[in-house]
Design a protein around this motif. Structure first.
Motif, short mmCIF file in Angstrom:
data_model
loop_
_atom_site.label_atom_id
_atom_site.label_comp_id
_atom_site.label_asym_id
_atom_site.label_seq_id
_atom_site.Cartn_x
_atom_site.Cartn_y
_atom_site.Cartn_z
N TRP A 219 -48.96 -16.74 -9.81
CA TRP A 219 -47.97 -16.76 -8.74
C TRP A 219 -46.61 -17.34 -9.10
CZ3 TRP A 219 -48.34 -14.15 -4.34
CH2 TRP A 219 -49.61 -13.73 -3.91
N ALA A 220 -46.43 -17.97 -10.25
CA ALA A 220 -45.12 -18.53 -10.62
C ALA A 220 -44.27 -17.40 -11.20
CB ALA A 220 -45.28 -19.68 -11.61
N LEU A 221 -43.84 -16.53 -10.34
CA LEU A 221 -43.12 -15.32 -10.73
C LEU A 221 -41.62 -15.50 -10.53
CD1 LEU A 221 -45.62 -12.87 -9.04
CD2 LEU A 221 -45.47 -13.45 -11.47
N ALA A 222 -40.85 -15.02 -11.48
CA ALA A 222 -39.42 -15.31 -11.53
C ALA A 222 -38.57 -14.49 -10.56
CB ALA A 222 -38.90 -15.11 -12.95
N THR A 223 -39.05 -13.34 -10.12
CA THR A 223 -38.20 -12.51 -9.25
C THR A 223 -38.87 -12.22 -7.93
OG1 THR A 223 -39.02 -10.35 -10.01
CG2 THR A 223 -37.22 -11.37 -11.30
N ARG A 224 -38.05 -11.94 -6.94
CA ARG A 224 -38.53 -11.59 -5.62
C ARG A 224 -39.37 -10.31 -5.65
NH1 ARG A 224 -38.69 -7.97 -2.63
NH2 ARG A 224 -39.02 -8.18 -0.45
N THR A 225 -38.93 -9.35 -6.44
CA THR A 225 -39.66 -8.09 -6.56
C THR A 225 -41.07 -8.33 -7.09
OG1 THR A 225 -37.62 -6.86 -6.91
CG2 THR A 225 -39.65 -5.80 -7.63
N GLU A 226 -41.19 -9.16 -8.11
CA GLU A 226 -42.53 -9.47 -8.64
C GLU A 226 -43.39 -10.19 -7.61
OE1 GLU A 226 -41.76 -10.16 -13.35
OE2 GLU A 226 -40.91 -11.63 -11.95
N ARG A 227 -42.79 -11.10 -6.86
CA ARG A 227 -43.55 -11.82 -5.84
C ARG A 227 -44.02 -10.87 -4.73
NH1 ARG A 227 -39.55 -15.57 -7.44
NH2 ARG A 227 -38.08 -14.96 -5.80
N TYR A 228 -43.15 -9.94 -4.34
CA TYR A 228 -43.53 -8.98 -3.30
C TYR A 228 -44.64 -8.05 -3.79
CZ TYR A 228 -42.93 -5.76 0.61
OH TYR A 228 -43.15 -4.97 1.73
N GLU A 229 -44.51 -7.58 -5.01
CA GLU A 229 -45.56 -6.72 -5.58
C GLU A 229 -46.89 -7.47 -5.67
OE1 GLU A 229 -43.96 -5.31 -9.30
OE2 GLU A 229 -42.64 -3.88 -8.29
N LYS A 230 -46.84 -8.74 -6.04
CA LYS A 230 -48.06 -9.56 -6.12
C LYS A 230 -48.66 -9.68 -4.72
CE LYS A 230 -49.63 -11.43 -9.13
NZ LYS A 230 -50.73 -11.04 -10.03
N ARG A 231 -47.83 -9.94 -3.72
CA ARG A 231 -48.31 -10.06 -2.35
C ARG A 231 -49.03 -8.79 -1.92
NH1 ARG A 231 -44.13 -10.49 2.61
NH2 ARG A 231 -44.83 -8.48 3.36
N LEU A 232 -48.44 -7.64 -2.22
CA LEU A 232 -49.05 -6.37 -1.82
C LEU A 232 -50.33 -6.06 -2.58
CD1 LEU A 232 -45.92 -4.09 -1.34
CD2 LEU A 232 -47.21 -5.35 0.41
N SER A 233 -50.50 -6.67 -3.75
CA SER A 233 -51.69 -6.40 -4.57
C SER A 233 -52.90 -7.25 -4.15
CB SER A 233 -51.40 -6.64 -6.04
OG SER A 233 -51.37 -8.03 -6.34
N LYS A 234 -52.68 -8.19 -3.24
CA LYS A 234 -53.74 -9.12 -2.83
C LYS A 234 -54.24 -8.81 -1.44
CE LYS A 234 -53.38 -11.85 -6.47
NZ LYS A 234 -54.47 -12.03 -7.41
N THR A 235 -55.47 -9.22 -1.17
CA THR A 235 -56.02 -9.11 0.18
C THR A 235 -55.46 -10.26 1.02
OG1 THR A 235 -57.93 -10.52 -0.24
CG2 THR A 235 -58.17 -8.13 -0.75
N ILE A 236 -55.59 -10.15 2.32
CA ILE A 236 -55.12 -11.24 3.19
C ILE A 236 -55.92 -12.51 2.93
CG2 ILE A 236 -56.55 -10.63 5.18
CD1 ILE A 236 -52.91 -11.99 5.18
N ASP A 237 -57.19 -12.39 2.57
CA ASP A 237 -57.99 -13.58 2.25
C ASP A 237 -57.46 -14.27 0.99
OD1 ASP A 237 -59.64 -13.25 4.47
OD2 ASP A 237 -61.12 -12.09 3.35
#
Length: 113
Positions: free
Chosen positions: A22-40
């Protein structure tokens, strides 16, 4: 994916298990990570980081944001990711924005610090 290297500041080492993912340098990477995860998964991450957020922010406020050492930069990126998942966890109850269909938000540039 652009992650920062190194470890978190010593006093936040309890958060280290989350940093690699989760220590991602860009907003785009953080958003993509968010979308790749379940709500849990988002909830687990948020619940692990949120109790330390105020202390981490106060700690980072003692530094010049334009000259952060690598561990502090990593901590800042981890906090940015916590913010990125806060609405899905606390409001939307799902990784995507509700009722947005196929719409996708993509920032052209990162905000200046």
């Amino acid at each position: 994916m652009t992650t920062t290297t190194g470890t978190l500041p010593e006093k936040f080492s309890v958060l280290e298990p989350w940093a690699e993912d989760w220590a991602l340098a860009t907003r785009t990477e953080r958003y993509e990570k968010r979308l790749s995860k379940t709500i849990d998964e988002l909830g687990e991450f948020y619940d692990a980081i949120a109790p330390h957020a105020e202390e981490a922010i106060a700690y980072l406020d003692t530094f010049d944001v334009k000259d952060l050492p690598e561990p502090e930069t990593r901590l800042m990126h981890l906090l940015y990711s916590m913010i990125m998942v806060s609405y899905p966890v606390n409001i939307f109850k799902q990784p995507r924005i509700p009722d947005s269909g196929a719409a996708f938000f993509n920032a052209a540039v990162e905000p200046a610090i």
